[in-house]
Enzyme design. Structure first.
Site, PDB file in Angstrom:
ATOM      1  N   ARG A 259       0.856  -1.186   0.000  1.00 16.10           N
ATOM      2  CA  ARG A 259       0.000   0.000   0.000  1.00 16.10           C
ATOM      3  C   ARG A 259       0.894   1.238   0.000  1.00 16.10           C
ATOM      4  O   ARG A 259       1.444   1.626   1.018  1.00 16.10           O
ATOM      5  CB  ARG A 259      -0.882  -0.017   1.256  1.00 16.10           C
ATOM      6  CG  ARG A 259      -2.030   0.979   1.219  1.00 16.10           C
ATOM      7  CD  ARG A 259      -2.666   1.098   2.603  1.00 16.10           C
ATOM      8  NE  ARG A 259      -1.851   1.931   3.483  1.00 16.10           N
ATOM      9  CZ  ARG A 259      -1.757   1.772   4.810  1.00 16.10           C
ATOM     10  NH1 ARG A 259      -2.368   0.777   5.407  1.00 16.10           N
ATOM     11  NH2 ARG A 259      -1.012   2.584   5.524  1.00 16.10           N
ATOM     12  N   HIS A 263      -3.694   4.555   4.534  1.00 20.68           N
ATOM     13  CA  HIS A 263      -4.807   3.599   4.511  1.00 20.68           C
ATOM     14  C   HIS A 263      -6.045   4.242   3.892  1.00 20.68           C
ATOM     15  O   HIS A 263      -6.684   3.675   3.016  1.00 20.68           O
ATOM     16  CB  HIS A 263      -5.111   3.115   5.921  1.00 20.68           C
ATOM     17  CG  HIS A 263      -6.307   2.226   6.021  1.00 20.68           C
ATOM     18  ND1 HIS A 263      -6.335   0.974   5.466  1.00 20.68           N
ATOM     19  CD2 HIS A 263      -7.521   2.418   6.596  1.00 20.68           C
ATOM     20  CE1 HIS A 263      -7.509   0.415   5.697  1.00 20.68           C
ATOM     21  NE2 HIS A 263      -8.250   1.272   6.368  1.00 20.68           N
ATOM     22  N   TYR A 272       3.498   5.555  11.565  1.00 22.83           N
ATOM     23  CA  TYR A 272       3.801   4.174  11.936  1.00 22.83           C
ATOM     24  C   TYR A 272       4.642   3.420  10.904  1.00 22.83           C
ATOM     25  O   TYR A 272       4.996   2.270  11.122  1.00 22.83           O
ATOM     26  CB  TYR A 272       2.499   3.388  12.187  1.00 22.83           C
ATOM     27  CG  TYR A 272       1.502   3.420  11.036  1.00 22.83           C
ATOM     28  CD1 TYR A 272       1.638   2.577   9.935  1.00 22.83           C
ATOM     29  CD2 TYR A 272       0.424   4.299  11.056  1.00 22.83           C
ATOM     30  CE1 TYR A 272       0.736   2.610   8.890  1.00 22.83           C
ATOM     31  CE2 TYR A 272      -0.497   4.336  10.007  1.00 22.83           C
ATOM     32  CZ  TYR A 272      -0.337   3.486   8.929  1.00 22.83           C
ATOM     33  OH  TYR A 272      -1.230   3.523   7.894  1.00 22.83           O
TER      34      TYR A 272
END
Length: 359
Positions: A259, A263, A272
């Protein structure tokens, strides 16, 4: 000691990160370079659409949006392998598969803009596909139910569901593949492993060496593919669909990708995710990979690329305008499509909303 069972998971790849062919024998569809160009053009279209979508969200024209950046090979590979009569039950990111099957960008915008009419796809074969599913994993059960119906009706159709690496840990996924194995259903479950379940990395999502092997416990055929290699994804899908259609049962395909985006537009992956990891993933991304292969084959170049991107920009401008010019539904529409017969308490609320709207 006797052994009850042994298994191995095949890994399928045709193009490496540089677009170099690593297998001599290509599947038949990949020998048709004109067709491969069309798949590449859809991957480009999907990326242009995705960039426009993020820009629209940032300017307040859409609600939260889930980007598909980096997933183009996986999603276009899935959609292009399916037959029109098959059914797709997806989550909320597989736009490449949807665009291939006729979903219009304006419909995607309507959905993310808060208008449920975006789920009422107008074009075939998307009209008989399922709507977006934000609850994680429930679409797998919808696909399994469809597959059971196909078997009962003796219809040569296959139900396909897509789920992420995190979603494959949900009971809905396990329940769907279990019934598919127990009843020999024509189901193909694709785990699009993009390495991150929002902020949860793959390495702590599951202790299994592959996610594909989750299907072994259900008695399904399982394979892991390079999800950035559209030839590998398409070939694995074609084989799985044929097995299902011919009564040989379902499959679990793990497409390993990454990805490249947040998100959703409500996320900030920098909090993160290590920058070096993302940089490494960009070096393996699917669009650049297929482009290098097509250029080496002499069927694509910079001039064709720029001309196609210009067409995509014009197409997207038309779709955006169509979305922005769509008249909003009356407020009473929220009461009209949930129940065949509206309950008394909701009927009162509907009447009240109508009275306010008429003032």
């Amino acid at each position: 000691m006797s052994i009850a069972a042994k298994f191995e998971i095949e890994y399928l790849q045709y193009l490496d990160a540089e677009g170099q062919q690593v297998r001599d024998a290509l599947p038949e569809f990949a020998k048709n370079l004109e067709h491969m160009v069309e798949l590449y053009k859809l991957m480009i279209s999907t990326r242009v659409f995705d960039a426009k979508s993020v820009a629209m969200q940032r300017t307040g024209k859409l609600g939260t949006y889930a980007s598909c950046l980096g997933h183009e090979a996986a999603h276009v590979g899935i959609g292009s392998a399916m037959k029109p009569e098959d059914v797709l039950a997806l989550s909320y990111r597989e736009y490449g598969a949807q665009l291939y099957r006729g979903v219009q960008p304006r419909e995607v915008y309507m959905y993310w803009g808060g208008d449920e009419r975006g789920n009422d796809y107008q074009n075939e074969p998307a009209r008989h596909d399922f709507a977006w599913s934000v609850p994680i994993g429930t679409q797998c059960l919808h696909a399994a139910g469809s597959a059971l119906a196909f078997k009962i009706r003796n219809e040569p159709r296959v139900a396909v569901c897509c789920i992420g690496d995190g979603g494959s840990s949900k009971g809905d996924f396990y329940g769907a593949i279990n019934i598919a194995g127990a009843q020999n259903l024509p189901l193909v479950a694709v785990i699009v492993n993009n390495q991150w379940a929002i902020s949860v990395p793959r390495k702590i999502q599951s202790g299994a060496p592959t996610l594909a092997q989750k299907g072994l416990a259900a008695g399904l055929y399982c394979i892991q593919v390079d999800g950035n290699d559209i030839i590998a994804v398409r070939k694995a899908m074609e084989d799985a669909l044929e097995r299902a259609r011919s009564g040989q049962g379902g499959s679990v395909i793990e497409a390993v990708t990454y990805r490249l985006s947040d998100h959703t537009t409500a996320d900030d992956a920098r909090r993160y995710r290590d920058e070096a990891e993302v940089k490494e993933a960009w070096a393996k991304e699917p669009v650049k990979r297929l482009r290098a292969w097509l250029v080496a084959k002499g069927v694509w170049d910079d001039a064709r690329e720029e001309a196609w991107k210009a067409e995509c920009d014009e197409w997207m401008d038309n779709e955006v305008n169509a979305y922005l010019q769509t008249r909003s539904q009356p407020v009473t529409a929220m009461f009209d499509y949930t129940y065949a017969e509206v309950p008394a308490d909701l009927a009162k609320q509907r009447d009240y909303a109508l009275s306010l709207e008429s003032k």
